[in-house]
Design a protein around this motif. Sequence first.
Motif, PDB file in Angstrom:
ATOM      1  N   THR A 108      23.335  24.789  87.243  1.00 11.98           N
ATOM      2  CA  THR A 108      22.950  23.945  86.114  1.00 11.98           C
ATOM      3  C   THR A 108      21.451  23.713  86.053  1.00 11.98           C
ATOM      4  O   THR A 108      20.952  23.190  85.063  1.00 11.98           O
ATOM      5  N   GLY A 109      20.741  24.059  87.109  1.00 13.60           N
ATOM      6  CA  GLY A 109      19.321  23.764  87.160  1.00 13.60           C
ATOM      7  C   GLY A 109      19.018  22.402  87.734  1.00 13.60           C
ATOM      8  O   GLY A 109      17.852  22.008  87.833  1.00 13.60           O
TER       9      GLY A 109
ATOM     10  N   ASP B 255      21.568  21.331  77.073  1.00  5.53           N
ATOM     11  CA  ASP B 255      21.753  22.758  77.340  1.00  5.53           C
ATOM     12  C   ASP B 255      21.081  23.057  78.679  1.00  5.53           C
ATOM     13  O   ASP B 255      19.854  22.976  78.813  1.00  5.53           O
ATOM     14  N   GLU B 256      21.894  23.394  79.672  1.00  9.51           N
ATOM     15  CA  GLU B 256      21.368  23.592  81.025  1.00  9.51           C
ATOM     16  C   GLU B 256      20.865  25.012  81.271  1.00  9.51           C
ATOM     17  O   GLU B 256      20.286  25.292  82.323  1.00  9.51           O
TER      18      GLU B 256
ATOM     19  N   THR C 111      23.654  17.275  80.673  1.00  7.95           N
ATOM     20  CA  THR C 111      24.910  16.758  80.133  1.00  7.95           C
ATOM     21  C   THR C 111      25.832  17.926  79.814  1.00  7.95           C
ATOM     22  O   THR C 111      25.502  18.765  78.970  1.00  7.95           O
ATOM     23  N   GLN C 112      26.948  17.998  80.493  1.00  6.00           N
ATOM     24  CA  GLN C 112      27.921  19.042  80.192  1.00  6.00           C
ATOM     25  C   GLN C 112      28.626  18.720  78.874  1.00  6.00           C
ATOM     26  O   GLN C 112      28.625  17.589  78.411  1.00  6.00           O
ATOM     27  N   ASN C 113      29.227  19.735  78.281  1.00  5.73           N
ATOM     28  CA  ASN C 113      29.901  19.565  76.997  1.00  5.73           C
ATOM     29  C   ASN C 113      28.922  19.052  75.936  1.00  5.73           C
ATOM     30  O   ASN C 113      29.238  18.156  75.161  1.00  5.73           O
ATOM     31  N   GLY C 114      27.725  19.621  75.926  1.00  7.39           N
ATOM     32  CA  GLY C 114      26.738  19.178  74.950  1.00  7.39           C
ATOM     33  C   GLY C 114      27.183  19.364  73.516  1.00  7.39           C
ATOM     34  O   GLY C 114      26.700  18.682  72.611  1.00  7.39           O
ATOM     35  N   ASP C 115      28.127  20.288  73.304  1.00  7.87           N
ATOM     36  CA  ASP C 115      28.637  20.549  71.957  1.00  7.87           C
ATOM     37  C   ASP C 115      29.954  19.822  71.692  1.00  7.87           C
ATOM     38  O   ASP C 115      30.742  20.240  70.846  1.00  7.87           O
TER      39      ASP C 115
ATOM     40  N   PRO D 170      18.323  26.952  80.028  1.00  8.64           N
ATOM     41  CA  PRO D 170      16.908  27.273  80.293  1.00  8.64           C
ATOM     42  C   PRO D 170      16.501  27.004  81.740  1.00  8.64           C
ATOM     43  O   PRO D 170      15.788  27.816  82.354  1.00  8.64           O
ATOM     44  N   ARG D 171      16.942  25.888  82.304  1.00 11.40           N
ATOM     45  CA  ARG D 171      16.605  25.586  83.698  1.00 11.40           C
ATOM     46  C   ARG D 171      17.302  26.558  84.650  1.00 11.40           C
ATOM     47  O   ARG D 171      16.730  26.990  85.652  1.00 11.40           O
ATOM     48  N   ALA D 172      18.555  26.892  84.336  1.00  7.48           N
ATOM     49  CA  ALA D 172      19.273  27.847  85.181  1.00  7.48           C
ATOM     50  C   ALA D 172      18.625  29.223  85.128  1.00  7.48           C
ATOM     51  O   ALA D 172      18.507  29.918  86.149  1.00  7.48           O
ATOM     52  N   SER D 173      18.184  29.637  83.952  1.00  8.94           N
ATOM     53  CA  SER D 173      17.526  30.935  83.799  1.00  8.94           C
ATOM     54  C   SER D 173      16.235  30.989  84.614  1.00  8.94           C
ATOM     55  O   SER D 173      15.935  31.997  85.272  1.00  8.94           O
ATOM     56  N   ALA D 174      15.463  29.900  84.587  1.00  7.63           N
ATOM     57  CA  ALA D 174      14.221  29.859  85.363  1.00  7.63           C
ATOM     58  C   ALA D 174      14.510  29.947  86.855  1.00  7.63           C
ATOM     59  O   ALA D 174      13.781  30.612  87.611  1.00  7.63           O
ATOM     60  N   MET D 175      15.579  29.307  87.283  1.00 13.76           N
ATOM     61  CA  MET D 175      15.967  29.367  88.693  1.00 13.76           C
ATOM     62  C   MET D 175      16.373  30.797  89.072  1.00 13.76           C
ATOM     63  O   MET D 175      15.953  31.333  90.112  1.00 13.76           O
TER      64      MET D 175
END
Length: 624
Positions: A245-246, A287-288, A543-547, A290-295
């Motif tokens: 999740t980052g 939306d997690e 926050t999970q379930n952002g949608d 972007p942080r996960a992608s950077a990791m």
Amino acid sequence: MGDFAGMWRLDGRPVDEADLTRMAQGLDGRNVAPARIWRSGPVALVHRRPARPFTPGEARELQPLTGASGAVLVADSHPGALPILTALERRGVDGVLEGLCGSFAFAVWQPSERRLTLARDGAGFRTLFLHRSERLIAFSTRLRALLSLPDIPLDLDEHALAASLILDQSQPERTIYRAIDRVPMGHVAVLTAQGTRVSRWWSLPRPGTLRHRNDSEVEEHARQVLDTVMDDALQAEGPVTSCLTGGLDSSTIVTTALRRLGPRRLLAVTRVPDGPTPGDTACNYHDESPRASAMAALHPGIDWYPISGDGGDWGESDARRWHLEGGQPTGASVNIAWFFPVYRFMEGQGSRVLLGGEQGNGYFSYSGLSLLPELFLGLRWGRLAGHLLALARNEGRSAAYFFKREVLRPFEPLSWRMRRLGRGPSPWSSHSALNPAFTREIRLDQSLDTGRYRQRVDGGHHSTFEARRWLLCDETARDVRGVLRAMTGMDLRIPLADRRVLEFFGSLPLDQFLRNGVTRSLARRLLAGQVPAETVGNRTAGTQNGDWFTRLSAARPAMIADLARLRSSPLARRVIDLDRIQGLLDHWPRDAAAAEPRRREYFHLLTRGLDMAGFLAWRESANN
């Protein structure tokens, strides 16, 4: 590993073949092997393991296992059951529990002593239910298996129903059925023909009971604990997948796994929203990825996949399927169903073990803020002032803000807090659809332990020990995990809830976690240089379930139809405030941004209320 059930007929009658069939069917699930049964007269044990083993060596563990002493064991455990039986034969039950780590629930029948012992690990990630009457003892890791037995009454416990809906965690031994209890996490139950004795075998550690010479020693010891626990968690047939999740906890799981895997690669997944999300705030992002992608970009050993909705269906959207599999309302099926595309992706990759970072925020990445009211109570006001000023400098708020929120809030009477926040006459009003007439009928306000329940409404607690105990003891969430494995065929492992992690991080002084105005200091120090600087310094929460609002809006017509049907159920009308739910459905927010401030009402109160009402109507029709 695998689910189990068993029974002991105290009237001496041999176990009936039909009851064995019922229990075996009650343990059914996705990719589960046929039942193996041990029986001798009035006692029988049933075990169903995965059709494909989760871990190496599991194929050799053909449970039920019989030891040299004649003791018979069934276990749902990671690591496996053979070490439990070996230790049991050498040291007895107390000796087994003293040295047993990992997640487990087990039952052992000792025929020479006519004694049955049931036990669960300290974090309780393997469930265990128990029924005892004058003529019968029955137990299982799946509630469904016990509900199938005709000798067990299915009368509902109204106080437990209410506790389930208001998310009260203060009586973990109770289920919603009067005749069925849980073996609480960290407890052992010893049953003989004469009676039952339930006792705690493991307790949460007290902060400050473990001291080191300096921070370097703490950090080195912490890495050793994480490495040891991760070595166990990575035991798997096929590739292991980790949630990413980052955040601090999932990043720790991923970096530790990479360190222990060596040249082997790690699958990492992030569930991404499928529709519009509200704008990010100073406290939350939705939306997690972007942080996960950077990791993932920092670590070439990670194969990272963002996972979106896939249109698949393993029954996760069918409330009745959850009721049937779990034997009780899940409350959070809308939330859990959001992750099913992850499990289907894993199956396509040949992966059946998922690592999660849950429970980290109570121990490994604890904020340390409960140090402040403890300093206040201890009259150590100089140290308290220093921490408040450091927090103010670091967070860009006033020292008065932190004094009010972190020092005074845990002592504020709950009734004052409810009135001040405008959350209704009862502490559960803002997040529960309980019918007010029903709460008065069962006198819920008199039976509720408000001293502990205040944490449910963000009232805080001045005791670190009590705050951590509350975080850990959500038995309903544990129940759902067992159902989840049955529906997905996946094994979810939570390394940060391992006994060794809880004991080490839970014993450290609180100033390891709150340092120079930085909360969660120890986790940040351990991750420095291994993750993006944004992750180490992050002060907001994913926050999970952002949608959630998009998905709930699509389901709104079905919810309206369900509510109309549920009005014909006397039990649902009695327990649930259906008019309040109708009002929420009638006055629908215009978009995700307008809905987010009312997330507590719509995503929690509405969905949980409908789920409970649907379950009650289902049970009522079954009884009729």
